[in-house]
Design a protein around this motif. Structure first.
Motif, PDB file in Angstrom:
ATOM      1  N   ASP A   8       0.846  -1.197   0.000  1.00  0.00           N
ATOM      2  CA  ASP A   8       0.000   0.000   0.000  1.00  0.00           C
ATOM      3  C   ASP A   8       0.882   1.248   0.000  1.00  0.00           C
ATOM      4  O   ASP A   8       1.503   1.575   1.008  1.00  0.00           O
ATOM      5  CB  ASP A   8      -0.911  -0.023   1.236  1.00  0.00           C
ATOM      6  N   ALA A   9       0.891   1.948  -1.127  1.00  0.00           N
ATOM      7  CA  ALA A   9       1.729   3.156  -1.244  1.00  0.00           C
ATOM      8  C   ALA A   9       0.996   4.396  -0.756  1.00  0.00           C
ATOM      9  O   ALA A   9       1.531   5.500  -0.853  1.00  0.00           O
ATOM     10  CB  ALA A   9       2.163   3.328  -2.694  1.00  0.00           C
ATOM     11  N   GLY A  10      -0.237   4.228  -0.265  1.00  0.00           N
ATOM     12  CA  GLY A  10      -0.980   5.387   0.247  1.00  0.00           C
ATOM     13  C   GLY A  10      -1.179   6.417  -0.846  1.00  0.00           C
ATOM     14  O   GLY A  10      -1.697   6.117  -1.920  1.00  0.00           O
ATOM     15  N   ASN A  11      -0.717   7.646  -0.578  1.00  0.00           N
ATOM     16  CA  ASN A  11      -0.908   8.767  -1.505  1.00  0.00           C
ATOM     17  C   ASN A  11       0.358   9.046  -2.322  1.00  0.00           C
ATOM     18  O   ASN A  11       0.444  10.023  -3.044  1.00  0.00           O
ATOM     19  CB  ASN A  11      -1.265  10.005  -0.643  1.00  0.00           C
ATOM     20  N   SER A  12       1.348   8.151  -2.201  1.00  0.00           N
ATOM     21  CA  SER A  12       2.693   8.487  -2.668  1.00  0.00           C
ATOM     22  C   SER A  12       3.041   7.957  -4.064  1.00  0.00           C
ATOM     23  O   SER A  12       3.279   6.752  -4.250  1.00  0.00           O
ATOM     24  CB  SER A  12       3.710   7.965  -1.642  1.00  0.00           C
ATOM     25  N   GLY A  13       3.126   8.864  -5.008  1.00  0.00           N
ATOM     26  CA  GLY A  13       3.569   8.506  -6.349  1.00  0.00           C
ATOM     27  C   GLY A  13       5.012   8.026  -6.336  1.00  0.00           C
ATOM     28  O   GLY A  13       5.379   7.095  -7.061  1.00  0.00           O
ATOM     29  N   THR A  14       5.838   8.657  -5.504  1.00  0.00           N
ATOM     30  CA  THR A  14       7.252   8.270  -5.451  1.00  0.00           C
ATOM     31  C   THR A  14       7.390   6.823  -5.018  1.00  0.00           C
ATOM     32  O   THR A  14       8.137   6.046  -5.619  1.00  0.00           O
ATOM     33  CB  THR A  14       8.018   9.197  -4.477  1.00  0.00           C
ATOM     34  N   THR A  15       6.661   6.446  -3.942  1.00  0.00           N
ATOM     35  CA  THR A  15       6.731   5.056  -3.474  1.00  0.00           C
ATOM     36  C   THR A  15       6.310   4.105  -4.590  1.00  0.00           C
ATOM     37  O   THR A  15       7.010   3.136  -4.903  1.00  0.00           O
ATOM     38  CB  THR A  15       5.810   4.853  -2.247  1.00  0.00           C
ATOM     39  N   THR A  16       5.167   4.402  -5.200  1.00  0.00           N
ATOM     40  CA  THR A  16       4.608   3.478  -6.198  1.00  0.00           C
ATOM     41  C   THR A  16       5.574   3.272  -7.364  1.00  0.00           C
ATOM     42  O   THR A  16       5.855   2.143  -7.775  1.00  0.00           O
ATOM     43  CB  THR A  16       3.282   4.046  -6.760  1.00  0.00           C
ATOM     44  N   ARG A  17       6.112   4.377  -7.880  1.00  0.00           N
ATOM     45  CA  ARG A  17       6.912   4.242  -9.105  1.00  0.00           C
ATOM     46  C   ARG A  17       8.298   3.670  -8.802  1.00  0.00           C
ATOM     47  O   ARG A  17       8.786   2.806  -9.521  1.00  0.00           O
ATOM     48  CB  ARG A  17       6.992   5.586  -9.810  1.00  0.00           C
ATOM     49  N   LEU A  18       8.929   4.136  -7.721  1.00  0.00           N
ATOM     50  CA  LEU A  18      10.293   3.652  -7.450  1.00  0.00           C
ATOM     51  C   LEU A  18      10.290   2.180  -7.052  1.00  0.00           C
ATOM     52  O   LEU A  18      11.122   1.386  -7.509  1.00  0.00           O
ATOM     53  CB  LEU A  18      10.969   4.509  -6.373  1.00  0.00           C
ATOM     54  N   ILE A  19       9.333   1.793  -6.210  1.00  0.00           N
ATOM     55  CA  ILE A  19       9.316   0.396  -5.747  1.00  0.00           C
ATOM     56  C   ILE A  19       9.025  -0.536  -6.932  1.00  0.00           C
ATOM     57  O   ILE A  19       9.507  -1.672  -6.973  1.00  0.00           O
ATOM     58  CB  ILE A  19       8.304   0.217  -4.593  1.00  0.00           C
ATOM     59  N   SER A  20       8.277  -0.045  -7.914  1.00  0.00           N
ATOM     60  CA  SER A  20       7.955  -0.882  -9.080  1.00  0.00           C
ATOM     61  C   SER A  20       9.227  -1.275  -9.823  1.00  0.00           C
ATOM     62  O   SER A  20       9.340  -2.391 -10.344  1.00  0.00           O
ATOM     63  CB  SER A  20       7.009  -0.151 -10.032  1.00  0.00           C
ATOM     64  N   GLY A  21      10.190  -0.341  -9.867  1.00  0.00           N
ATOM     65  CA  GLY A  21      11.471  -0.657 -10.510  1.00  0.00           C
ATOM     66  C   GLY A  21      12.173  -1.785  -9.779  1.00  0.00           C
ATOM     67  O   GLY A  21      12.765  -2.677 -10.404  1.00  0.00           O
ATOM     68  N   ILE A  22      12.103  -1.766  -8.453  1.00  0.00           N
ATOM     69  CA  ILE A  22      12.763  -2.813  -7.645  1.00  0.00           C
ATOM     70  C   ILE A  22      12.006  -4.137  -7.783  1.00  0.00           C
ATOM     71  O   ILE A  22      12.609  -5.195  -8.016  1.00  0.00           O
ATOM     72  CB  ILE A  22      12.820  -2.371  -6.164  1.00  0.00           C
ATOM     73  N   LEU A  23      10.677  -4.067  -7.679  1.00  0.00           N
ATOM     74  CA  LEU A  23       9.873  -5.304  -7.711  1.00  0.00           C
ATOM     75  C   LEU A  23       9.986  -6.011  -9.056  1.00  0.00           C
ATOM     76  O   LEU A  23       9.855  -7.241  -9.133  1.00  0.00           O
ATOM     77  CB  LEU A  23       8.407  -4.983  -7.401  1.00  0.00           C
ATOM     78  N   SER A  24      10.254  -5.246 -10.110  1.00  0.00           N
ATOM     79  CA  SER A  24      10.353  -5.825 -11.458  1.00  0.00           C
ATOM     80  C   SER A  24      11.453  -6.871 -11.558  1.00  0.00           C
ATOM     81  O   SER A  24      11.456  -7.687 -12.475  1.00  0.00           O
ATOM     82  CB  SER A  24      10.678  -4.726 -12.470  1.00  0.00           C
ATOM     83  N   ALA A  25      12.413  -6.817 -10.617  1.00  0.00           N
ATOM     84  CA  ALA A  25      13.576  -7.718 -10.721  1.00  0.00           C
ATOM     85  C   ALA A  25      13.589  -8.771  -9.625  1.00  0.00           C
ATOM     86  O   ALA A  25      14.565  -9.516  -9.499  1.00  0.00           O
ATOM     87  CB  ALA A  25      14.852  -6.885 -10.635  1.00  0.00           C
ATOM     88  N   GLN A  26      12.536  -8.850  -8.789  1.00  0.00           N
ATOM     89  CA  GLN A  26      12.555  -9.803  -7.664  1.00  0.00           C
ATOM     90  C   GLN A  26      12.063 -11.182  -8.109  1.00  0.00           C
ATOM     91  O   GLN A  26      11.228 -11.272  -9.008  1.00  0.00           O
ATOM     92  CB  GLN A  26      11.695  -9.289  -6.498  1.00  0.00           C
TER      93      GLN A  26
END
Ligand SMILES: O=C(O)C1=C[C@@H](OP(=O)(O)O)[C@@H](O)[C@H](O)C1
Ligand SMILES: C=C(OP(=O)(O)O)C(=O)O
Length: 432
Positions: free
Chosen positions: A88-106
């Motif tokens: 849950d990234a709440g209201n945060s665009g930064t969380t959503t977009r940056l974490i997506s880059g990390i999750l893409s490689a897990q």
């Protein structure tokens, strides 16, 4: 929240830690080997969302909000665990977009979503380049917005030319690039905030940023074996300082010093605009805090004139535009804000929300396709302002209220907790 006009502001404050740097400290600290200690961390709701997401990925994060101290026991580049619930990234665009880059490689599948606002913000801008790197990302509703289902893959480097100067897009790609085979490059039309590049390098990644041609920049990253924990002291957020810079300029007989503010040149557009409007803002005690430059900023009330704001200046002040529009109302002559269509895809459509609210207060302002035009000099009067749950709007109009002829009601001012939980406390400490 009813805001009354203020007669004078005077004193010294320290604004909370930089939001962008706080997010990145959690993310890189989680991926590093060893314990990362962060001081002056922003305890705003957005950064707490980043902490919560990484806890769900198995990272032990100790947060002492009274001290602004966060201790992250990093799990190494390959140590994240599959989350048991939807992130849950709440209201945060930064969380959503940056974490997506990390999750893409897990080596697992995860889902990420956020509040109603996040579920409307465009994610195609990261889905496209991350998919080009080999990631599997599905927008569950097929509208290029969150919720996103991300199935980690072996990634390969690309050279992506981004249509927008967005640090969130750039950072998502660079974080994925840590795991990709070969070099990953991202060219952006002008330089967006470079905190990721600076912090990645401080954690031991091989990253570079090179100007190419007249305005465009290319950031490049090589895959990393590991990142290594560091201590981070987060500078005061210039985006939060911006409200006090503007208030100090427009409330008569004011003098405010804001201590230890980040003045990274990719973020200092507000200072350049104030100067172009005729303001004399002084900076003292300029030094580096880790990889970031900081200074004490002193601002006194002054008469201002209009200016033109556009081009490569825009990414350096994108979040400050609502309060710059307020400032322009108190300047003589015309202020033109252009090349800022990105304002439409923030927590609210900030062209519409700023124009609606300033018009309600009696300003002479017109929306354009990529910004707004303001004829300064008309006094502002009280009105009922909708924040649309956008923290930048709520704070910008708290500033407008300080030099309004009558009280202003701000509906939904609680959203300020997103980036500046004690905004009104700091304001009251300066009020005379
Ligand atoms: O990378 C970041 O920390 C941010 C980048 C900017 O967004 P964009 O990358 O969408 O311009 C900014 O508006 C946001 O508040 C924080
Ligand atoms: C746009 C903002 O943040 P984010 O994109 O992280 O939601 C902001 O803080 O103004």
């Amino acid at each position: 929240m009813i805001m009354n006009p203020v007669h004078r502001l005077e004193g010294e404050i320290t604004v909370p830690g930089d939001k962008s740097i706080s997010h990145r400290s959690v993310m890189l600290g989680s991926l590093a080997k060893g314990t990362t200690v962060v001081t002056h961390f922003l305890e705003g709701a957005d950064c707490l969302s980043s902490i919560q997401c990484f806890r769900s990925l198995g990272v032990k994060i100790h947060n002492d909000p009274d001290k602004g101290l966060v201790r992250i026991e990093g799990r190494g580049l390959h140590g994240l665990q599959a989350p048991e619930q939807i992130l849950d990234a709440g209201n945060s665009g930064t969380t959503t977009r940056l974490i997506s880059g990390i999750l893409s490689a897990q080596p697992f599948t995860s889902m990420i979503t956020g509040d109603a606002s996040i579920q409307k913000r465009p994610m195609g801008r990261i889905i496209t380049p991350l998919s080009m790197m080999g990631a599997e990302i599905e927008s569950i509703r097929g509208n290029d917005c969150a919720p996103l289902k991300i199935t980690g893959q072996n990634l390969h480097g690309i050279h992506y030319t981004s249509p927008v100067a967005s640090a969130q897009v750039k950072s998502a790609i660079l974080l994925a690039g840590l795991y990709a085979q070969g070099t990953t490059r991202i060219t952006e039309p002008s330089l967006s905030r470079n905190h990721s590049e600076l912090m990645l390098s401080a954690f031991g990644a091989k990253v570079s940023s090179i100007p190419d041609g007249s305005k465009s920049y290319t950031a490049a990253i090589h895959p990393a074996d590991e990142l290594y924990a560091i201590d981070i002291s987060v500078p005061g957020d210039i985006s939060s300082a911006a409200y006090f810079i503007a208030a100090g300029l427009i409330v008569p007989n004011s003098c405010i010093t804001i201590k230890n503010v980040g003045i990274n040149p990719t973020r200092d557009g507000i200072l350049r605009v104030c100067k172009a409007m005729g303001a004399n803002i002084t900076m003292e005690n300029i030094h580096n805090e880790g990889m970031e430059p900081v200074a004490d900023i002193t601002v006194r009330s002054q008469s201002l004139h209009g200016t033109v704001i556009g081009g490569e200046l825009i990414p350096t002040l994108i979040d400050e535009i609502p309060v710059i529009a307020v400032l322009a109302c108190f300047a003589s002559g015309t202020t033109i804000i252009k090349d800022a269509a990105e304002l439409k895809v923030k927590e609210s459509n900030r062209i519409d929300t700023v124009v609606e609210a300033l018009s309600a207060m009696g300003a002479r302002i017109t929306a354009t396709e990529d910004g707004m035009i303001i004829e300064g000099g008309a006094p502002l009067h009280g009105a009922k302002i909708q924040s649309y749950d956008d923290h930048r709007i709520a704070m910008a109009f708290s500033v407008a209220a300080m030099n309004s002829e009558s009280p202003v009601e701000i509906v939904g001012a609680e959203c300020i907790r997103i980036s500046y939980p004690d905004f009104f406390g700091d304001l009251n400490a300066l009020r005379y």
